[in-house]
Enzyme design. Structure first.
Site, short mmCIF file in Angstrom:
data_model
loop_
_atom_site.label_atom_id
_atom_site.label_comp_id
_atom_site.label_asym_id
_atom_site.label_seq_id
_atom_site.Cartn_x
_atom_site.Cartn_y
_atom_site.Cartn_z
N ASP A 56 57.33 1.29 -0.93
CA ASP A 56 56.84 1.62 -2.32
C ASP A 56 58.09 1.09 -3.31
O ASP A 56 59.21 1.81 -2.99
CB ASP A 56 56.20 2.96 -2.72
N ASP A 58 63.52 -8.25 -0.20
CA ASP A 58 64.64 -7.63 0.62
C ASP A 58 64.53 -7.74 1.89
O ASP A 58 63.61 -8.33 2.43
CB ASP A 58 64.26 -6.21 -0.01
N PRO A 109 0.78 -1.22 0.05
CA PRO A 109 -0.11 -0.04 0.20
C PRO A 109 0.86 1.38 -0.09
O PRO A 109 0.60 2.33 -0.51
CB PRO A 109 -0.80 0.05 1.32
N THR A 157 54.45 3.92 1.22
CA THR A 157 55.79 4.04 1.59
C THR A 157 56.17 4.56 2.93
O THR A 157 55.27 4.89 3.79
CB THR A 157 56.39 5.16 0.81
N MET A 183 66.72 6.61 5.31
CA MET A 183 67.93 5.95 5.24
C MET A 183 69.02 6.94 5.94
O MET A 183 69.98 7.13 5.48
CB MET A 183 68.57 5.63 4.02
N PRO A 190 55.20 -0.59 4.77
CA PRO A 190 56.19 -0.31 5.76
C PRO A 190 56.47 -1.84 6.69
O PRO A 190 57.37 -1.79 7.32
CB PRO A 190 55.89 0.63 6.44
N GLY A 223 60.22 -3.60 0.37
CA GLY A 223 59.52 -2.65 1.25
C GLY A 223 59.07 -1.21 0.86
O GLY A 223 59.53 -0.74 -0.21
N LYS A 245 70.61 -7.14 0.50
CA LYS A 245 72.25 -6.91 0.74
C LYS A 245 72.73 -7.34 1.95
O LYS A 245 72.02 -7.05 2.98
CB LYS A 245 72.51 -5.21 0.65
N1 SAH Z 1 61.10 1.89 -0.87
C1 SAH Z 1 61.04 2.08 0.60
C2 SAH Z 1 62.34 2.91 1.07
C3 SAH Z 1 63.37 2.05 0.79
S1 SAH Z 1 64.95 2.93 1.46
C4 SAH Z 1 59.98 2.83 0.87
O1 SAH Z 1 59.12 3.36 -0.09
O2 SAH Z 1 59.65 2.91 2.07
C5 SAH Z 1 65.08 2.26 3.17
C6 SAH Z 1 64.52 3.16 4.19
O3 SAH Z 1 63.44 3.14 4.45
C7 SAH Z 1 65.19 2.94 5.62
O4 SAH Z 1 66.39 3.15 5.69
C8 SAH Z 1 64.12 3.78 6.47
O5 SAH Z 1 64.53 5.10 6.56
C9 SAH Z 1 62.86 3.55 5.77
N2 SAH Z 1 62.09 2.50 6.14
C10 SAH Z 1 61.58 1.58 5.57
N3 SAH Z 1 60.70 0.76 6.27
C11 SAH Z 1 60.61 1.63 7.45
C12 SAH Z 1 60.00 1.41 8.60
N4 SAH Z 1 59.13 0.23 8.91
N5 SAH Z 1 59.81 2.25 9.69
C13 SAH Z 1 60.81 3.53 9.47
N6 SAH Z 1 61.51 3.59 8.43
C14 SAH Z 1 61.56 2.85 7.40
#
Ligand code: SAH
Length: 472
Positions: A306, A252, A43, A334, A385, A229, A304, A274
């Site tokens: 991006d 890595d 309805p 990243t 880094m 991360p 790790g 490395k």
């Molecule tokens: N491609 C990666 C970076 C690689 S260079 C990205 O986009 O995150 C590696 C550096 O990334 C490390 O020396 C550190 O400075 C940073 N990093 C990566 N993982 C991290 C985390 N979980 N906590 C803090 N710094 C991080």
């Protein structure tokens, strides 16, 4: 099995929905999606149903239900809030041999609606036979996450080529061919939305299938995947989908065990990071990628964060392109973004900063940044880094005019177990990092935003100013 799952063709057929509320609206929507001619008997109806009726998308009969309403219907849904009405609908439907669904009443129903994952023409239906709809919905959500958005497009792509492939290949060759199409470069390209590449890949597969075995090398492919991360829940859905598909995984040091756990169980894992003090593994990685792809493998290259942010992903893309190996890049979160979220520290914030620069702390590589520009505290700087170079970075910023009180934060192991957050200023961040024995992976965030949240130097964040019991 309490119910046999079947797929009903409703296209153009009349279906009756009794009831006009939100449940009826939902059911009518699914029925219309399958092309049914829906009549709503009630309805009064929900405003949206009324609009749909006004647009001629369905028919509304503004009456109380009577059995005559079922004339010609191939199915009926009872979706009123009144149990007695629903029971009457069910009884009349059964009498006429019309399949009936009573919402939330499996007892009165002769068919039930499953939880649906729609990647039309590919559809997944999940049911708990009315025992635990919540469970069925959870299963649906999990499947939803695993099935790529464009799976339907892939299904249509394959469907459109069925007959030509049928003519080109014998029954035996066809099976393997379609398997490779569904799980190889053709699928990868189509699922990322590149139909032209998919077409080319299909041509190659067809050629390989027509020629004697081994005449054409079966080409594998590479997925260049950002692992984020560290917290595996921060993987993208596409990263997860491709990790489930890869035959081999090259990873890595920064890729966490928890992320690797999400990959296909029987995938081969190769560590290519490395070794500390070891030589640059990049050349070996390139050779490995090429060799594995040429063996026809689906190779996940997991990095790790991006892959295209300080990840040397560009070099790998170049090498693969040069050798004609299909490559798909999947972005990851990243470290800068993972760390910002972990520390609840905005990288841009109205009144604090409207620009961000990501720099590598290893100042030996490449062109040096413009320190004068970076010394402005209203510009956010994120240093990757940078642990070992921290004193050097601080000295350069101060030389370029940064104040001693320029805020600085270090996030160690962002999003990983044991994550620590240090906050300070240029004047004390080096001493703090030493006192707390900060180690890689850590990221440094500089600028006014680094002082954004009221947290103590060290692991335990303090309650925010203004929180209960804390002065504003
Ligand atoms: N491609 C990666 C970076 C690689 S260079 C990205 O986009 O995150 C590696 C550096 O990334 C490390 O020396 C550190 O400075 C940073 N990093 C990566 N993982 C991290 C985390 N979980 N906590 C803090 N710094 C991080």
């Amino acid at each position: 099995m309490d119910y046999l799952p079947v797929f009903l063709r409703l296209d153009g057929h009349p279906v009756v929905v009794v009831g006009g509320g939100t449940v009826a609206l939902r059911k009518a929507a699914w029925l219309r999606r399958a092309g049914a001619r829906v009549t709503v008997v009630a309805p009064g109806v929900h405003a949206e149903l009324a609009q749909q009726a006004a647009r001629g998308e369905l028919r509304q009969i503004a009456e109380e239900f009577t059995p005559e309403h079922l004339a010609g219907a191939v199915a009926v849904v009872a979706a009123t809030a009144d149990r007695a009405t629903n029971a009457r609908v069910a009884a009349s439907a059964r009498e006429r041999g019309v399949p009936v669904n009573v919402v939330d009443d499996a007892e009165l129903s002769t068919f039930i609606f499953p939880a649906i994952v729609d990647r039309s023409p590919l559809v997944v239906a999940v049911s708990s036979a009315g025992h635990a709809p919540v469970l069925a919905r959870r299963v649906r959500e999990q499947i939803e996450a695993l099935l790529p958005e464009r799976l339907g497009a892939l299904a249509r792509f394959m469907g459109a080529r069925r007959s030509s492939v049928q003519r080109a290949l014998g029954a035996f060759a066809r099976r393997g061919f379609w398997e490779r199409v569904a799980s190889g470069p053709v699928a990868t390209q189509l699922l990322r939305g590149d139909a032209a590449q998919a077409e080319r890949a299909l041509g190659r597969e067809l050629l390989a299938a027509q020629l004697p075995v081994g005449a054409v090398a079966r080409l594998g492919e590479v997925y260049l995947i950002g692992a984020g991360p560290g917290d595996p829940d921060l993987l993208t859905l596409r990263a997860l989908q491709l990790l489930q598909r890869a035959d081999v995984i090259l990873y890595d040091r920064l890729v966490s065990e928890a992320v690797l756990e999400r990959a296909r169980r029987d995938a081969e894992r190769i560590f290519v990071g490395k070794e500390s003090g070891g030589e640059d593994p990049q050349q070996r990685i390139h050779e490995l990628l090429l060799r594995l792809a040429r063996e026809g493998k689906r190779v996940a290259r997991l990095k790790g964060g991006d892959p295209l942010v300080f990840g040397r992903g560009g070099e790998e893309i170049e090498v693969l392109a040069m050798h004609g190996i299909p490559c798909t890049v999947v972005p990851g979160i990243t470290a800068a973004l993972g760390a910002a979220a972990a520390a609840e520290l905005p990288l841009t914030h109205r009144g604090l900063a409207s620009s961000v620069t990501l720099i590598a702390g290893r100042l030996s590589d490449g062109a040096l940044p413009d320190w004068r520009f970076l010394a402005n505290p209203q510009h956010t700087v994120v240093v990757y880094m940078g642990v070992a170079q921290l004193p050097d970075i601080v000295a350069r910023l101060e030389a370029a005019g940064a104040a001693a009180g320029h805020p600085a934060a270090i996030i160690e192991r962002a999003t990983l177990p044991g994550q620590r957050i240090l906050r300070g200023t240029l004047s004390n961040i080096v001493a703090l990092a030493q006192a707390y024995r900060i180690e890689p992976p850590s990221i440094l965030i500089l600028g006014d935003v680094a002082a954004f949240a009221a947290t103590e130097a060290g692991a335990a964040p303090l309650p925010r100013a203004g929180a209960p019991g804390v002065p504003a």
